[in-house]
Design a protein around this motif. Structure first.
Motif, PDB file in Angstrom:
ATOM      1  N   TRP A 191      39.916 -14.339  25.815  1.00 20.87           N
ATOM      2  CA  TRP A 191      40.179 -13.970  27.461  1.00 20.87           C
ATOM      3  C   TRP A 191      39.107 -13.009  27.835  1.00 20.87           C
ATOM      4  CZ3 TRP A 191      46.222 -15.081  28.765  1.00 20.87           C
ATOM      5  CH2 TRP A 191      46.381 -16.404  28.228  1.00 20.87           C
ATOM      6  N   SER A 192      38.110 -12.533  27.384  1.00 22.97           N
ATOM      7  CA  SER A 192      37.153 -11.538  27.662  1.00 22.97           C
ATOM      8  C   SER A 192      36.427 -11.934  29.008  1.00 22.97           C
ATOM      9  CB  SER A 192      36.009 -11.368  26.555  1.00 22.97           C
ATOM     10  OG  SER A 192      36.519 -11.054  25.360  1.00 22.97           O
ATOM     11  N   GLN A 193      36.383 -10.679  29.883  1.00 24.03           N
ATOM     12  CA  GLN A 193      35.934 -10.773  31.322  1.00 24.03           C
ATOM     13  C   GLN A 193      34.783 -10.497  31.296  1.00 24.03           C
ATOM     14  OE1 GLN A 193      38.426 -12.395  33.965  1.00 24.03           O
ATOM     15  NE2 GLN A 193      38.528 -13.075  31.981  1.00 24.03           N
ATOM     16  N   ASP A 194      33.487 -10.925  30.719  1.00 18.82           N
ATOM     17  CA  ASP A 194      32.327 -10.185  30.713  1.00 18.82           C
ATOM     18  C   ASP A 194      31.373 -11.461  31.437  1.00 18.82           C
ATOM     19  OD1 ASP A 194      32.274 -12.207  28.730  1.00 18.82           O
ATOM     20  OD2 ASP A 194      32.217 -10.850  26.885  1.00 18.82           O
ATOM     21  N   GLY A 195      31.738 -12.696  31.580  1.00 17.84           N
ATOM     22  CA  GLY A 195      31.110 -13.619  32.358  1.00 17.84           C
ATOM     23  C   GLY A 195      30.236 -14.486  31.249  1.00 17.84           C
ATOM     24  N   GLN A 196      30.594 -14.352  30.019  1.00 18.21           N
ATOM     25  CA  GLN A 196      30.113 -15.182  28.849  1.00 18.21           C
ATOM     26  C   GLN A 196      30.930 -16.304  28.448  1.00 18.21           C
ATOM     27  OE1 GLN A 196      26.883 -14.489  27.874  1.00 18.21           O
ATOM     28  NE2 GLN A 196      26.790 -12.827  29.677  1.00 18.21           N
ATOM     29  N   GLU A 197      30.372 -17.226  27.747  1.00 17.50           N
ATOM     30  CA  GLU A 197      31.132 -18.512  27.381  1.00 17.50           C
ATOM     31  C   GLU A 197      31.935 -17.763  26.126  1.00 17.50           C
ATOM     32  OE1 GLU A 197      30.240 -22.566  25.297  1.00 17.50           O
ATOM     33  OE2 GLU A 197      29.539 -22.437  27.280  1.00 17.50           O
ATOM     34  N   HIS A 198      33.199 -18.257  25.944  1.00 16.74           N
ATOM     35  CA  HIS A 198      34.126 -17.677  24.682  1.00 16.74           C
ATOM     36  C   HIS A 198      34.841 -19.030  24.528  1.00 16.74           C
ATOM     37  CE1 HIS A 198      33.130 -13.589  24.642  1.00 16.74           C
ATOM     38  NE2 HIS A 198      33.136 -13.562  26.298  1.00 16.74           N
ATOM     39  N   ARG A 199      35.419 -19.065  23.274  1.00 12.55           N
ATOM     40  CA  ARG A 199      36.384 -20.067  22.944  1.00 12.55           C
ATOM     41  C   ARG A 199      37.785 -19.549  23.780  1.00 12.55           C
ATOM     42  NH1 ARG A 199      38.938 -21.450  16.990  1.00 12.55           N
ATOM     43  NH2 ARG A 199      38.910 -19.319  16.983  1.00 12.55           N
ATOM     44  N   VAL A 200      37.986 -20.118  24.809  1.00  7.55           N
ATOM     45  CA  VAL A 200      39.123 -19.580  25.881  1.00  7.55           C
ATOM     46  C   VAL A 200      40.423 -20.057  25.110  1.00  7.55           C
ATOM     47  CG1 VAL A 200      39.851 -19.588  28.088  1.00  7.55           C
ATOM     48  CG2 VAL A 200      37.455 -19.825  27.720  1.00  7.55           C
ATOM     49  N   ALA A 201      40.597 -21.000  24.531  1.00  7.42           N
ATOM     50  CA  ALA A 201      41.859 -21.339  24.145  1.00  7.42           C
ATOM     51  C   ALA A 201      41.817 -22.298  23.028  1.00  7.42           C
ATOM     52  CB  ALA A 201      42.596 -22.178  25.114  1.00  7.42           C
ATOM     53  N   TRP A 202      42.695 -22.372  21.938  1.00  9.14           N
ATOM     54  CA  TRP A 202      42.799 -22.913  20.771  1.00  9.14           C
ATOM     55  C   TRP A 202      44.222 -23.132  20.342  1.00  9.14           C
ATOM     56  CZ3 TRP A 202      44.229 -20.698  16.493  1.00  9.14           C
ATOM     57  CH2 TRP A 202      44.043 -19.318  16.296  1.00  9.14           C
TER      58      TRP A 202
END
Length: 208
Positions: A191-202
């Motif tokens: 849930w990083s708040q850096d404006g980049q795409e991440h694996r938000v949930a799994w």
């Protein structure tokens, strides 16, 4: 300040479905804006050996608290008395560190696991993942800090859904299959708040 790895002892939640849970975090006030991948493993003691049955990880800055810690959970199967402990590993991104792990003292609960199978062995599983850019409303973090809420992916996708009656691991007594058909194995998200795409949930579920 020397870097410290933090973790709490495993704890038991009786709210259906009963689960074992543990957290991990890190402390270093001189770390600046560095982030670390914190991984928490849940282990059981069987036959004099430790076996990892669930893991959870999260990339966070130092400090701990509800928004800066990783969490691992495992759904209980039966009420067999079982000794549980957590194992916390902190890897600061871009920095070489030691292989030392934090291993708080174990506790025994009436919470069993299915057979002796661990996550390293093959089993039928279903994994669902969501990738994207997550923007959290500021008030969410403030409420979590004020009330020390443990609002992680497991709470949102599994625990709350079961409490609302939207989803369950059990089929009705009148259903010919009957009994428990699957169990929650693992969940997490970046849930990083850096404006980049991440694996938000799994989420991972094991099937019987």
């Amino acid at each position: 300040m020397k870097r410290q790895t933090g973790g709490d002892a495993v704890h038991y939640f009786s709210t259906p479905p009963p689960t074992i849970s543990a957290h991990g975090w890190w402390l270093d006030k001189d770390s600046g804006g560095a982030k670390a991948e914190v991984t928490v493993g849940l282990q059981i003691l069987t036959g004099g050996r430790r076996h990892t049955v669930a893991t959870g990880s999260k990339t966070v800055r130092q400090g701990g608290g509800s928004s800066r810690r990783a969490n691992a959970r495992k759904t209980c199967v039966g009420t067999k008395a079982t000794t549980w402990r957590s194992r916390v590993d902190v890897d600061i991104i871009g920095v070489a560190d030691s292989s030392n792990k934090l291993e708080p003292l174990g506790k025994t609960f009436n919470c069993g696991v299915r057979g002796r199978r661990t996550m390293r062995e093959e089993s039928p599983v279903l994994t669902a993942e969501i990738y994207g850019v997550l923007t959290r409303h500021p008030w969410i973090g403030q409420v979590s800090a004020d009330h020390d809420l443990d609002e992680d992916l497991f709470s949102l996708a599994v625990k709350r859904a079961g409490a609302y009656g939207w989803s369950t691991t059990l089929l009705g007594a009148q259903n010919t299959l009957g009994g428990q058909r699957w169990e929650h194995a693992d969940a997490g998200g970046d849930w990083s708040q850096d404006g980049q795409e991440h694996r938000v949930a799994w989420v991972v579920h094991e099937f019987r």
